[in-house]
Motif scaffolding. Sequence first.
Motif, PDB file in Angstrom:
ATOM      1  N   LEU A  44      -3.786   7.388  -0.863  1.00  0.00           N
ATOM      2  CA  LEU A  44      -4.626   6.390  -1.524  1.00  0.00           C
ATOM      3  C   LEU A  44      -6.001   6.961  -1.854  1.00  0.00           C
ATOM      4  O   LEU A  44      -6.582   6.652  -2.905  1.00  0.00           O
ATOM      5  CB  LEU A  44      -4.771   5.148  -0.631  1.00  0.00           C
ATOM      6  N   ALA A  45      -6.515   7.792  -0.969  1.00  0.00           N
ATOM      7  CA  ALA A  45      -7.843   8.384  -1.211  1.00  0.00           C
ATOM      8  C   ALA A  45      -7.829   9.347  -2.393  1.00  0.00           C
ATOM      9  O   ALA A  45      -8.876   9.621  -2.978  1.00  0.00           O
ATOM     10  CB  ALA A  45      -8.321   9.111   0.048  1.00  0.00           C
ATOM     11  N   ARG A  46      -6.629   9.831  -2.746  1.00  0.00           N
ATOM     12  CA  ARG A  46      -6.535  10.830  -3.825  1.00  0.00           C
ATOM     13  C   ARG A  46      -5.834  10.278  -5.066  1.00  0.00           C
ATOM     14  O   ARG A  46      -5.355  11.049  -5.899  1.00  0.00           O
ATOM     15  CB  ARG A  46      -5.804  12.067  -3.289  1.00  0.00           C
ATOM     16  N   LEU A  47      -5.786   8.959  -5.203  1.00  0.00           N
ATOM     17  CA  LEU A  47      -5.219   8.387  -6.427  1.00  0.00           C
ATOM     18  C   LEU A  47      -6.045   8.850  -7.623  1.00  0.00           C
ATOM     19  O   LEU A  47      -7.267   8.782  -7.615  1.00  0.00           O
ATOM     20  CB  LEU A  47      -5.217   6.857  -6.357  1.00  0.00           C
ATOM     21  N   SER A  48      -5.370   9.298  -8.649  1.00  0.00           N
ATOM     22  CA  SER A  48      -6.094   9.856  -9.801  1.00  0.00           C
ATOM     23  C   SER A  48      -6.778   8.743 -10.585  1.00  0.00           C
ATOM     24  O   SER A  48      -6.289   7.618 -10.666  1.00  0.00           O
ATOM     25  CB  SER A  48      -5.124  10.608 -10.706  1.00  0.00           C
ATOM     26  N   PRO A  49      -7.944   9.057 -11.192  1.00  0.00           N
ATOM     27  CA  PRO A  49      -8.696   8.038 -11.939  1.00  0.00           C
ATOM     28  C   PRO A  49      -7.895   7.424 -13.082  1.00  0.00           C
ATOM     29  O   PRO A  49      -8.074   6.251 -13.401  1.00  0.00           O
ATOM     30  CB  PRO A  49      -9.909   8.813 -12.468  1.00  0.00           C
ATOM     31  N   GLY A  50      -7.004   8.196 -13.705  1.00  0.00           N
ATOM     32  CA  GLY A  50      -6.210   7.651 -14.794  1.00  0.00           C
ATOM     33  C   GLY A  50      -5.191   6.620 -14.335  1.00  0.00           C
ATOM     34  O   GLY A  50      -4.724   5.792 -15.110  1.00  0.00           O
ATOM     35  N   PHE A  51      -4.856   6.678 -13.060  1.00  0.00           N
ATOM     36  CA  PHE A  51      -3.876   5.749 -12.489  1.00  0.00           C
ATOM     37  C   PHE A  51      -4.561   4.537 -11.868  1.00  0.00           C
ATOM     38  O   PHE A  51      -4.077   3.409 -11.972  1.00  0.00           O
ATOM     39  CB  PHE A  51      -3.048   6.486 -11.427  1.00  0.00           C
ATOM     40  N   ASP A  64     -11.062   2.142  -3.721  1.00  0.00           N
ATOM     41  CA  ASP A  64     -11.855   1.855  -2.521  1.00  0.00           C
ATOM     42  C   ASP A  64     -11.358   0.598  -1.813  1.00  0.00           C
ATOM     43  O   ASP A  64     -11.318   0.538  -0.577  1.00  0.00           O
ATOM     44  CB  ASP A  64     -13.333   1.700  -2.896  1.00  0.00           C
ATOM     45  N   GLU A  65     -10.972  -0.405  -2.596  1.00  0.00           N
ATOM     46  CA  GLU A  65     -10.468  -1.634  -1.997  1.00  0.00           C
ATOM     47  C   GLU A  65      -9.128  -1.396  -1.303  1.00  0.00           C
ATOM     48  O   GLU A  65      -8.857  -1.952  -0.232  1.00  0.00           O
ATOM     49  CB  GLU A  65     -10.335  -2.724  -3.063  1.00  0.00           C
ATOM     50  N   LEU A  66      -8.283  -0.570  -1.899  1.00  0.00           N
ATOM     51  CA  LEU A  66      -7.002  -0.244  -1.272  1.00  0.00           C
ATOM     52  C   LEU A  66      -7.219   0.528   0.032  1.00  0.00           C
ATOM     53  O   LEU A  66      -6.537   0.283   1.032  1.00  0.00           O
ATOM     54  CB  LEU A  66      -6.138   0.576  -2.232  1.00  0.00           C
ATOM     55  N   ILE A  81      -1.542  11.816  -8.085  1.00  0.00           N
ATOM     56  CA  ILE A  81      -2.343  12.186  -6.925  1.00  0.00           C
ATOM     57  C   ILE A  81      -3.190  13.385  -7.311  1.00  0.00           C
ATOM     58  O   ILE A  81      -2.680  14.369  -7.859  1.00  0.00           O
ATOM     59  CB  ILE A  81      -1.455  12.548  -5.717  1.00  0.00           C
ATOM     60  N   GLU A  82      -4.495  13.318  -7.048  1.00  0.00           N
ATOM     61  CA  GLU A  82      -5.361  14.451  -7.374  1.00  0.00           C
ATOM     62  C   GLU A  82      -4.930  15.660  -6.551  1.00  0.00           C
ATOM     63  O   GLU A  82      -4.733  15.568  -5.340  1.00  0.00           O
ATOM     64  CB  GLU A  82      -6.819  14.089  -7.081  1.00  0.00           C
ATOM     65  N   PRO A  83      -4.771  16.812  -7.192  1.00  0.00           N
ATOM     66  CA  PRO A  83      -4.183  17.975  -6.497  1.00  0.00           C
ATOM     67  C   PRO A  83      -5.122  18.563  -5.441  1.00  0.00           C
ATOM     68  O   PRO A  83      -6.326  18.603  -5.602  1.00  0.00           O
ATOM     69  CB  PRO A  83      -3.958  18.964  -7.646  1.00  0.00           C
ATOM     70  N   GLU A  84      -4.522  18.932  -4.327  1.00  0.00           N
ATOM     71  CA  GLU A  84      -5.173  19.737  -3.306  1.00  0.00           C
ATOM     72  C   GLU A  84      -4.128  20.742  -2.841  1.00  0.00           C
ATOM     73  O   GLU A  84      -3.004  20.754  -3.334  1.00  0.00           O
ATOM     74  CB  GLU A  84      -5.658  18.868  -2.136  1.00  0.00           C
ATOM     75  N   LEU A 111       0.839  -1.205   0.000  1.00  0.00           N
ATOM     76  CA  LEU A 111       0.000   0.000   0.000  1.00  0.00           C
ATOM     77  C   LEU A 111       0.872   1.252   0.000  1.00  0.00           C
ATOM     78  O   LEU A 111       0.595   2.221  -0.727  1.00  0.00           O
ATOM     79  CB  LEU A 111      -0.912  -0.006   1.224  1.00  0.00           C
ATOM     80  N   GLU A 112       1.918   1.252   0.827  1.00  0.00           N
ATOM     81  CA  GLU A 112       2.796   2.416   0.899  1.00  0.00           C
ATOM     82  C   GLU A 112       3.491   2.655  -0.436  1.00  0.00           C
ATOM     83  O   GLU A 112       3.598   3.799  -0.898  1.00  0.00           O
ATOM     84  CB  GLU A 112       3.821   2.221   2.022  1.00  0.00           C
ATOM     85  N   PHE A 113       3.955   1.583  -1.071  1.00  0.00           N
ATOM     86  CA  PHE A 113       4.636   1.732  -2.363  1.00  0.00           C
ATOM     87  C   PHE A 113       3.684   2.266  -3.435  1.00  0.00           C
ATOM     88  O   PHE A 113       4.071   3.087  -4.260  1.00  0.00           O
ATOM     89  CB  PHE A 113       5.219   0.392  -2.802  1.00  0.00           C
ATOM     90  N   ILE A 114       2.442   1.795  -3.438  1.00  0.00           N
ATOM     91  CA  ILE A 114       1.467   2.310  -4.408  1.00  0.00           C
ATOM     92  C   ILE A 114       1.281   3.809  -4.214  1.00  0.00           C
ATOM     93  O   ILE A 114       1.321   4.601  -5.168  1.00  0.00           O
ATOM     94  CB  ILE A 114       0.122   1.568  -4.262  1.00  0.00           C
ATOM     95  N   ALA A 115       1.083   4.222  -2.943  1.00  0.00           N
ATOM     96  CA  ALA A 115       0.884   5.647  -2.656  1.00  0.00           C
ATOM     97  C   ALA A 115       2.115   6.463  -3.030  1.00  0.00           C
ATOM     98  O   ALA A 115       2.006   7.549  -3.628  1.00  0.00           O
ATOM     99  CB  ALA A 115       0.550   5.827  -1.169  1.00  0.00           C
TER     100      ALA A 115
END
Length: 984
Positions: free
Chosen positions: A898-905, A912-914, A884-887, A871-875
Amino acid sequence: MSKTENGDKWFGKPAAALKPLDADNAASELADLAELAEERGLKRLAKLAEGGSPLSSFLAAVFDLSPFLRDCARRHPDALEALFDAPVQARLDALVEDIAGVGLRDDQTEAGLMQRLRALKGEAHFLIALADLAGEADAATTVRRLSRLADASVSTAVAFLLRDAHRTGKLVLPDPAEPGKGSGWIVLGMGKLGAHELNFSSDIDLIVFYDPHAPAVTDPLEATELFSRLTRRLVRILQDRTEHGYVFRTDLRLRPDPGSTPLAIPVEAALNYYEGRGQNWERAAMIKARPVAGDLKAGEAFLRELTPYVWRKYMDFAAIADVHSIKRQIHAHKGHGEVAVKGHNVKLGRGGIREIEFFVQTQQLIAGGRFHELRGRETVAMLGELAARGWINEEARDALAAQYWFLRDVEHAIQMVADEQTHNLPEDDEGIERIAHMLGFENADAFATAFRASLHLVEKHYAALFETAPQLSRGVGNLVFTGDVDDPGTLQTLHELGFSRPSDICRVIRTWHFGRYRATQSAEARERLTELTPALLETFGRTRRADEALLRFDEFLSGLPAGIQLFSLLQTNPALLDLIATIMGAAPRLAAIITRRAHVFDGLLDPGLMSELPNKAYLAARLDAFLQGAELHEERLDRLRIFAAEQKFLIGVRLLTGAIDAVRAGKAFSDLADLTIGAALDAVKAEFALRHGQVAGGQVAILGMGKLGSRELTAGSDVDLILLYDHEEGADESDGEKGLAPSHYYARLTQRLIAAVSAPTAEGVLYELDLRLRPSGNKGPVATHIESFRKYQREEAWTWEHMALTRARPVAGDEAFCQAVEAEVADVLARPHDAAKVLKDAAEMRTTIAQEKPPRDIWDLKLIAGGQIDLEFIAQCARLTGNIEPERWPPTSTGDALARLSPGFCEAQARDELLAAYSLYLTLTQIIRLCLTGPFEPDDVPPGLADLLLRSTDLPDLGVLEAHIRDTAKGVESHFDALVRKKR
């Protein structure tokens, strides 16, 4: 073609009409069989496989639905040909007889035995499956056949090994024609094997004992080594995969203390273990124990010796406590929405096989001591006995028995597809359709409807069973602790309250009442404690390992300077007494803290403890107040250690009671580290400056890395730091009495900080520090100039170092410099990274970690495949590759990333599963690290801790939780492959 030739006698009746998933594929598979049969000269089978009969249609459907059975037919078409001469039951009888004789041949070799066993077992396994799918055998017959096959296989392997030991002079068998007799080698079948209830792809649970005084044993002193070696060979014969397959996967982990005992255990040592240290789950396991091979007479004698241990004469309150602890989980599930069919675990899931088995076993433990009829091994038979004794009604008996066999049918179908030891229904539509067809349903919807109804029916009766089962009233009786002799009535009362060593408990309480501790020296304190004792014993008795919990409380009491306030408080505050009992029973780590440092208990007296969130502002205010008046350097450091210990404890208590969740606990532990390490830095800087002065324009920032940087610290985490500094360009030496060059100054300052934070003192350590994430690791200086850091990160840093930097944040130091460091980190991470290289490096690094640091077991949540590292490596990869979706603020928390993973990725469902996996792992890790100082041992988990884990995950037992972890890890691993390894 005669009746025999057309195959009607294969099963004694027409085979069930199964529908294939793919009619064309079914026809093709049948044609392949016809061709193969023709090549092998199997005329009758070739004729049958030309099609046109119900039996040929059945075979075609089987081969389409089950790749495993199709492959069996291809490897052993002669097994089908043999059914023209003898129906399946007769053929199975012959195969079992052949298996039994294999081990008794004088010319038999181990290699020959292994090959022949695999061939005979393979044919029998194939025929048992065919008979089941054809409807010739119901589930009860199938499990009996599988168990009989396992019995014969184990028995013949044991016979061979005993005769081999006899030939080589290691044993002198009284009768080599009956090698088990008098051999002293006891092989018990446990679990489903012991109960004659094996499933299609089941492993077999064995426990092996030996009698060193048996007639066959020539040297009792060498017996452990001899029988352990024979057991090792037995396992190899049965489970090693060769080109001919395997016989049965074999598990020896149910033996006493499997981590430290030999594979074969002397009978006397085993009896001493069970009588002295045996746990409740081991008693439950022994219900199904059955001698299956070796010295059967000695095995029966051993089980008779164990009778008083397994079957207690009186109602078993420890078992009742087990039932009550699980009952809470059952109620959490009652009416808990729709049961999913896809992926449902037929064994461990809601409404599954385990729920029926669990109830039967617990009721047997409670009442089997008085009612001999309740000592049987088989689940459905015992449902009948429970109904006969009035423990359940006839409706429950009939419903649960019917659903038990239905669910066993489903379990067999799942396993017959590919001979995999799984209990999970497929996750895809085609897989569910396949199972439906194997079970004779018209389609997946019809199966799903029946399956849900079955689960709900089991669930309903399972919950009702606990409500209608006979209950006991266990009011407090005699409690007399005067004199030196145990009062018999008191011993009985303590036993009924849940204590397994009442005499030891009497001794402990007499110690209190005799005033041998400072806390009980005053007459008033002893008077208050006497009034409190009944409530205290009842509360601790409910912790399931009541003796251990009370002994930890005794340790705590022995270290208290006074007791009146505590005893008065506990008398008027039952919730606090419950909390202490929970700590002592569920959290050895917290119990050790409260025992060694009784002052941390003071924080529990704060009435606002549970209502106030331990955020940074709250902790900062408390810290400022606590440090007031501490002027001396060492005094300030000691106060920091005391404050940190107390607040870690109180954060843990909030987590323990559910006042805060795992995410909030991680932030609170991290905020506490920020504040106390920052205060330690301030104290060290001030003390250091007294002699060495200041460096012109000098500034310091501590960069928190790892779990501190991501605000995910646990109660037992060490702290990863990088210390950065800057100063005026022309500064060449500090201005103190003993000036130092800037690099030397900050290196010495950092070493002082390390000592202040992590050196052991009378008040413990503040934190264990790890500085290996600094540039150049252990080879580099302990303090790094900001320019060196900037240059290194831009020009020399490896991918893994930039991955680590995604979790970095300044946690202490000069505010303006901290902001500059934060901007520098953000700039490094925002620079373009080669996405392909990042992913390739991360995948290689994960592979290296797996090779060099394999996980201990499934509970090693960090290192398991599909665990926290994945999980950490994915993030981290997503952050480095701009996915990562920008904020406004980039995330350092793995969960936030993980909550901000971009849809293209990453697709929304995968994200949600992650996130669900992240939440599960974080929750379990926080609780386990809070309660335990060492690794989680699933075979010896404090029952109170088990309850906490189940409550936090809303699952009914540890088996379900472990299965959930495995399923979750499997999903994460799949996503890791897709997102990082780019395998789809």
